[in-house]
Design an enzyme around this catalytic site. Structure first.
Site, PDB file in Angstrom:
ATOM      1  N   CYS A 222       0.835  -1.202   0.000  1.00 34.79           N
ATOM      2  CA  CYS A 222       0.000   0.000   0.000  1.00 34.79           C
ATOM      3  C   CYS A 222       0.868   1.249   0.000  1.00 34.79           C
ATOM      4  O   CYS A 222       0.611   2.197  -0.748  1.00 34.79           O
ATOM      5  CB  CYS A 222      -0.924  -0.020   1.217  1.00 34.79           C
ATOM      6  SG  CYS A 222      -2.204   1.264   1.192  1.00 34.79           S
ATOM      7  N   CYS A 223       1.909   1.255   0.833  1.00 31.67           N
ATOM      8  CA  CYS A 223       2.822   2.399   0.878  1.00 31.67           C
ATOM      9  C   CYS A 223       3.523   2.588  -0.464  1.00 31.67           C
ATOM     10  O   CYS A 223       3.740   3.715  -0.915  1.00 31.67           O
ATOM     11  CB  CYS A 223       3.856   2.205   1.988  1.00 31.67           C
ATOM     12  SG  CYS A 223       3.220   2.398   3.675  1.00 31.67           S
TER      13      CYS A 223
ATOM     14  N   CYS B 206      -1.014   8.716   7.046  1.00 29.03           N
ATOM     15  CA  CYS B 206      -2.375   8.409   6.602  1.00 29.03           C
ATOM     16  C   CYS B 206      -3.280   8.195   7.815  1.00 29.03           C
ATOM     17  O   CYS B 206      -2.839   7.681   8.847  1.00 29.03           O
ATOM     18  CB  CYS B 206      -2.365   7.165   5.718  1.00 29.03           C
ATOM     19  SG  CYS B 206      -1.528   7.374   4.137  1.00 29.03           S
TER      20      CYS B 206
ATOM     21  N   CYS C  56      -3.539   4.732   9.475  1.00 37.93           N
ATOM     22  CA  CYS C  56      -2.260   4.169   9.918  1.00 37.93           C
ATOM     23  C   CYS C  56      -1.570   5.005  10.982  1.00 37.93           C
ATOM     24  O   CYS C  56      -0.399   4.751  11.310  1.00 37.93           O
ATOM     25  CB  CYS C  56      -1.323   4.006   8.714  1.00 37.93           C
ATOM     26  SG  CYS C  56      -2.008   2.967   7.405  1.00 37.93           S
TER      27      CYS C  56
ATOM     28  N   CYS D 154       7.939   3.734   5.405  1.00 42.66           N
ATOM     29  CA  CYS D 154       7.034   3.439   4.298  1.00 42.66           C
ATOM     30  C   CYS D 154       7.775   3.051   3.033  1.00 42.66           C
ATOM     31  O   CYS D 154       7.158   2.592   2.068  1.00 42.66           O
ATOM     32  CB  CYS D 154       6.138   4.644   4.017  1.00 42.66           C
ATOM     33  SG  CYS D 154       7.054   6.112   3.499  1.00 42.66           S
TER      34      CYS D 154
END
Length: 270
Positions: free
Chosen positions: A149-150, A232, A235, A261
């Protein structure tokens, strides 16, 4: 006797192809040798962040860009950078999962400094494929999913943002722990063929906050609600007094030394 007829054929004369020598673009990182970079870091080690930013502006001009998550470190840096050059470039990565308070701050900064914030987004097609395969909140389902995702939401857009830059400015500090304790003021970023500049490397969180207060720098109001580090929304959470400032990032992961990340990995900067 058989008579063979021949037709009049027109042949086009073709010049033999000559291989042109390939033009090799000079690498940005060839600008300073390792020895020269050592001298630069020695000279800047005890310099005020504004002096480091002056050096960056004099050296790279508009090919230098500040990348910021709009945390207080980045805002203090931009205030100094803007005072050095009112046309200083400020960019951010909008992962499409940020806090509303972060978006509000972007507008406040743009108005305060009369600047355009360069916003870079992930490829929506990549995001869509990722969500279809792994779900909307895949990052809670394992480190590999979180790193994917990062990568899609942050690392890939950063690569595009830095295509037109020779240097980029970060808010990294040595007192944040992990591998950040080893950073230099100016580093080679091999992943992007650019120089990475860390003007507040030897500052503390308290020095950053005091600068912001003294200079009335707009900052994210989440910092006043227990968020020392802001990323985010899904997170990041507030931390308790005395906890490590990075402990609120990906708090469900057990390895405290893996709170990155992918943007600031050591392999990309050495």
């Amino acid at each position: 006797m058989t008579t063979l007829k021949t037709e009049n054929l027109a042949f086009e004369h073709v010049e033999p192809e000559i291989d042109e020598p390939e033009t090799v673009e000079p690498r940005v990182l060839d600008r300073f040798s390792d020895d020269e970079l050592t001298v630069i870091n020695r000279e800047l080690e005890d310099a005020h962040p504004s002096e480091i930013l002056r050096w960056a502006d004099d050296t790279f001009g508009d090919r230098c860009i500040q990348m910021s998550s709009f945390a207080i470190d980045g805002m203090a840096i931009f205030d100094m950078y803007w005072k050095v050059n009112p046309k200083a470039r400020l960019a951010t990565l909008d992962t499409m999962r940020l806090f509303e308070e972060t978006y509000d701050l972007m507008d406040r900064i743009a108005r305060r400094y009369n600047t355009e914030v360069e916003v870079h987004y992930p490829d929506i097609r990549e995001v869509g494929r990722m969500i279809r395969q792994h779900g909307m909140n895949l990052f809670y389902k394992g480190v590999q999913n979180r790193q994917l995702c990062c990568e899609i939401r942050k690392v890939n857009p950063l690569n595009i943002a830095l295509n037109e830059a020779d240097a980029w400015i970060t808010g990294l500090r040595r007192d944040q722990g992990m591998k950040r304790g080893e950073i230099d003021i100016v580093q080679k970023d091999l992943a992007h063929d650019a120089y990475k500049i860390n003007p507040v490397a030897n500052w503390t969180a308290e020095q950053i906050r005091q600068y912001a207060i003294d200079n009335k720098v707009p900052y994210n109001i989440l910092h006043d609600k227990g968020f020392p580090s802001i990323g985010c929304a899904p997170c990041t959470r507030a931390v308790k007094p005395g906890e490590d400032e990075r402990s609120g990032r990906w708090w469900w992961e057990s390895d405290p030394d893996a709170k990155e990340c992918g943007i600031h990995t050591v392999s990309a900067t050495t």
